[in-house]
Design a protein around this motif. Structure first.
Motif, PDB file in Angstrom:
ATOM      1  N   GLU A  15       0.720  -1.149  -0.025  1.00 19.73           N
ATOM      2  CA  GLU A  15      -0.011   0.131   0.089  1.00 19.73           C
ATOM      3  C   GLU A  15       0.818   1.390  -0.038  1.00 19.73           C
ATOM      4  N   THR A  16       0.403   2.231  -0.574  1.00 20.32           N
ATOM      5  CA  THR A  16       1.256   3.627  -0.493  1.00 20.32           C
ATOM      6  C   THR A  16       0.201   4.661  -0.056  1.00 20.32           C
ATOM      7  N   PRO A  17       0.388   4.797   1.363  1.00 19.54           N
ATOM      8  CA  PRO A  17      -0.549   5.881   2.087  1.00 19.54           C
ATOM      9  C   PRO A  17      -0.485   7.428   1.522  1.00 19.54           C
ATOM     10  N   SER A  18       0.933   7.432   1.250  1.00 19.54           N
ATOM     11  CA  SER A  18       1.223   8.851   0.571  1.00 19.54           C
ATOM     12  C   SER A  18       2.337   8.515  -0.467  1.00 19.54           C
ATOM     13  N   GLN A  19       2.840   9.705  -1.314  1.00 19.70           N
ATOM     14  CA  GLN A  19       3.963   9.329  -2.106  1.00 19.70           C
ATOM     15  C   GLN A  19       5.321   9.406  -1.682  1.00 19.70           C
ATOM     16  N   THR A  20       5.183   9.314  -0.389  1.00 19.43           N
ATOM     17  CA  THR A  20       6.889   9.218   0.271  1.00 19.43           C
ATOM     18  C   THR A  20       6.540   8.010   1.358  1.00 19.43           C
ATOM     19  N   GLU A  21       5.520   7.006   1.389  1.00 17.32           N
ATOM     20  CA  GLU A  21       5.387   5.805   2.221  1.00 17.32           C
ATOM     21  C   GLU A  21       4.979   4.744   1.560  1.00 17.32           C
ATOM     22  N   ILE A  22       5.540   3.529   2.057  1.00 16.41           N
ATOM     23  CA  ILE A  22       5.147   2.286   1.468  1.00 16.41           C
ATOM     24  C   ILE A  22       4.846   1.308   2.627  1.00 16.41           C
ATOM     25  N   VAL A  23       3.938   0.684   2.501  1.00 16.39           N
ATOM     26  CA  VAL A  23       3.586  -0.353   3.584  1.00 16.39           C
ATOM     27  C   VAL A  23       3.471  -1.777   2.930  1.00 16.39           C
ATOM     28  N   VAL A  24       4.307  -2.729   3.343  1.00 17.60           N
ATOM     29  CA  VAL A  24       4.234  -3.876   2.787  1.00 17.60           C
ATOM     30  C   VAL A  24       3.754  -4.935   4.005  1.00 17.60           C
ATOM     31  N   LYS A  25       2.630  -5.674   3.463  1.00 22.65           N
ATOM     32  CA  LYS A  25       1.956  -6.449   4.511  1.00 22.65           C
ATOM     33  C   LYS A  25       1.863  -7.850   4.069  1.00 22.65           C
ATOM     34  N   GLY A  26       1.566  -8.910   4.813  1.00 22.41           N
ATOM     35  CA  GLY A  26       1.444 -10.323   4.313  1.00 22.41           C
ATOM     36  C   GLY A  26       1.449 -11.182   5.713  1.00 22.41           C
ATOM     37  N   ILE A  27       1.263 -12.475   5.489  1.00 26.51           N
ATOM     38  CA  ILE A  27       1.099 -13.251   6.582  1.00 26.51           C
ATOM     39  C   ILE A  27       2.464 -14.126   6.855  1.00 26.51           C
ATOM     40  N   ASN A  28       3.365 -14.058   5.691  1.00 32.16           N
ATOM     41  CA  ASN A  28       4.446 -14.862   5.901  1.00 32.16           C
ATOM     42  C   ASN A  28       5.681 -13.821   6.291  1.00 32.16           C
ATOM     43  N   LYS A  29       6.227 -13.826   7.600  1.00 25.93           N
ATOM     44  CA  LYS A  29       7.360 -12.938   8.167  1.00 25.93           C
ATOM     45  C   LYS A  29       8.279 -12.836   7.070  1.00 25.93           C
ATOM     46  N   GLN A  30       8.853 -13.993   6.642  1.00 23.62           N
ATOM     47  CA  GLN A  30      10.130 -13.922   5.804  1.00 23.62           C
ATOM     48  C   GLN A  30       9.811 -13.135   4.313  1.00 23.62           C
ATOM     49  N   ALA A  31       8.765 -13.546   3.851  1.00 24.03           N
ATOM     50  CA  ALA A  31       8.429 -12.904   2.650  1.00 24.03           C
ATOM     51  C   ALA A  31       8.394 -11.391   2.729  1.00 24.03           C
ATOM     52  N   VAL A  32       7.368 -10.957   3.616  1.00 21.45           N
ATOM     53  CA  VAL A  32       7.034  -9.441   3.987  1.00 21.45           C
ATOM     54  C   VAL A  32       8.706  -8.807   4.243  1.00 21.45           C
ATOM     55  N   GLY A  33       9.577  -9.382   5.066  1.00 19.31           N
ATOM     56  CA  GLY A  33      10.821  -8.836   5.196  1.00 19.31           C
ATOM     57  C   GLY A  33      11.635  -8.719   3.915  1.00 19.31           C
ATOM     58  N   ASN A  34      11.791  -9.700   3.270  1.00 21.20           N
ATOM     59  CA  ASN A  34      12.596  -9.907   2.103  1.00 21.20           C
ATOM     60  C   ASN A  34      12.035  -8.903   0.974  1.00 21.20           C
ATOM     61  N   TYR A  35      10.793  -8.892   0.617  1.00 21.42           N
ATOM     62  CA  TYR A  35      10.228  -7.795  -0.128  1.00 21.42           C
ATOM     63  C   TYR A  35      10.777  -6.385  -0.029  1.00 21.42           C
ATOM     64  N   ALA A  36      10.561  -6.176   1.478  1.00 20.56           N
ATOM     65  CA  ALA A  36      10.771  -4.686   2.034  1.00 20.56           C
ATOM     66  C   ALA A  36      12.394  -4.528   1.683  1.00 20.56           C
ATOM     67  N   ALA A  37      13.124  -5.529   2.007  1.00 14.98           N
ATOM     68  CA  ALA A  37      14.463  -5.125   1.864  1.00 14.98           C
ATOM     69  C   ALA A  37      14.809  -5.163   0.303  1.00 14.98           C
ATOM     70  N   LYS A  38      14.297  -5.810  -0.619  1.00 13.32           N
ATOM     71  CA  LYS A  38      14.394  -5.452  -1.829  1.00 13.32           C
ATOM     72  C   LYS A  38      14.082  -4.121  -2.310  1.00 13.32           C
ATOM     73  N   ILE A  39      13.038  -3.749  -1.861  1.00 12.62           N
ATOM     74  CA  ILE A  39      12.684  -2.307  -2.242  1.00 12.62           C
ATOM     75  C   ILE A  39      13.606  -1.113  -1.562  1.00 12.62           C
ATOM     76  N   ARG A  40      14.070  -1.424  -0.474  1.00 10.10           N
ATOM     77  CA  ARG A  40      15.137  -0.608   0.099  1.00 10.10           C
ATOM     78  C   ARG A  40      16.296  -0.738  -0.587  1.00 10.10           C
ATOM     79  N   ASP A  41      16.901  -1.793  -1.265  1.00 14.54           N
ATOM     80  CA  ASP A  41      18.020  -1.807  -1.791  1.00 14.54           C
ATOM     81  C   ASP A  41      18.165  -1.189  -3.215  1.00 14.54           C
ATOM     82  N   LEU A  42      16.790  -0.733  -3.709  1.00 17.53           N
ATOM     83  CA  LEU A  42      16.951  -0.051  -4.868  1.00 17.53           C
ATOM     84  C   LEU A  42      17.865   1.416  -4.624  1.00 17.53           C
ATOM     85  N   ARG A  43      17.510   1.919  -3.389  1.00 21.88           N
ATOM     86  CA  ARG A  43      18.312   3.529  -3.064  1.00 21.88           C
ATOM     87  C   ARG A  43      18.346   3.260  -1.571  1.00 21.88           C
TER      88      ARG A  43
END
Length: 179
Positions: A125-153
Motif C-alpha cells: 500500500e502507498t498511503p502517500s507519495q513518500t510512504e510504502i507499507v508492505v503487508k502479508g502473513i509470511n514474516k520472511q516474505a514480507v521482510g525480504n520484499y521490503a529489503a528488495k525495495i530498500r536496496d533500490l536506493r
C-alpha cells in the motif's frame, strides 16, 4: 536448554495446527494458511492447544534447530492471526512512489522509473507519495520484499536521501570542508 525452544506456544482460537509424519507443520487461520518443513530430528507435540518443541540431544546442531523450529512455528501462528507489516519511508527531492494495480512504480532519481510487481501473498500500500507499507502473513516474505525495495536506493550518509525503514536511524557524515 534453549531459552526460546523450551517455551510452549499457545494456539489462539480460530487457528488449526497439523503436524504430518514428515514433520510438515501446517497452520490455518483467519488470514490464510502457512506450512513449514521442520527438521526431522526435532519433535513437535500438540497437547491441549499447546505446542511444545523437543530436541533429541544436546549436540550443537540440535540446540540450534530447537530455538529455530519453535520461532518458525510461533511466527506462522502470529502471521495467520495478526499478519506482518513493514513500513518504508522515501526521503529525497523528486523521490516518490505510486501504486498501479499490482505494480509499484518508484521514481528514485534514476533516468527511468522502477516498476516492481507484488509477489504472491504480499500486499503493498502507498498511503502517500513518500510512504510504502508492505503487508502479508509470511514474516520472511514480507521482510525480504521490503529489503528488495530498500536496496533500490539505500539511505546515503551525507544528505540522508533514499529509502529507509520507519524509525531507522541513518548515521550522518560531515561533508568536505574547503581551505
Amino acid at each position: 536448554m534453549s531459552r526460546i525452544g523450551k517455551q510452549p506456544i499457545t494456539i489462539p482460537g480460530g487457528v488449526e495446527v497439523k503436524v504430518a509424519d514428515s514433520n510438515l507443520v501446517t497452520v490455518k487461520g483467519p488470514k490464510g494458511e502457512l506450512s513449514e518443513q521442520i527438521n526431522p530430528d526435532i519433535k513437535v507435540n500438540i497437547n491441549d492447544n499447546v505446542i511444545t518443541v523437543e530436541r533429541p540431544s544436546d549436540k550443537k546442531n540440535h540446540r540450534a534447530l530447537h530455538g529455530l523450529s519453535r520461532a518458525l512455528i510461533a511466527n506462522m501462528l502470529e502471521g495467520v492471526t495478526k499478519g506482518y507489516e513493514k513500513k518504508l519511508q522515501i526521503i529525497g527531492v523528486g523521490y516518490r512512489v505510486q501504486k498501479k494495480g499490482k505494480v509499484l512504480n518508484l521514481q528514485l532519481g534514476f533516468s527511468h522509473p522502477v516498476d516492481m510487481e507484488d509477489p504472491e501473498g504480499i500486499v503493498v500500500e502507498t498511503p502517500s507519495q513518500t510512504e510504502i507499507v508492505v503487508k502479508g502473513i509470511n514474516k520472511q516474505a514480507v521482510g525480504n520484499y521490503a529489503a528488495k525495495i530498500r536496496d533500490l536506493r539505500k539511505p546515503e550518509p551525507y544528505k540522508g536521501k533514499g529509502i529507509r525503514y520507519e524509525g531507522e536511524y541513518v548515521r550522518r557524515k560531515e561533508g568536505k570542508t574547503g581551505k
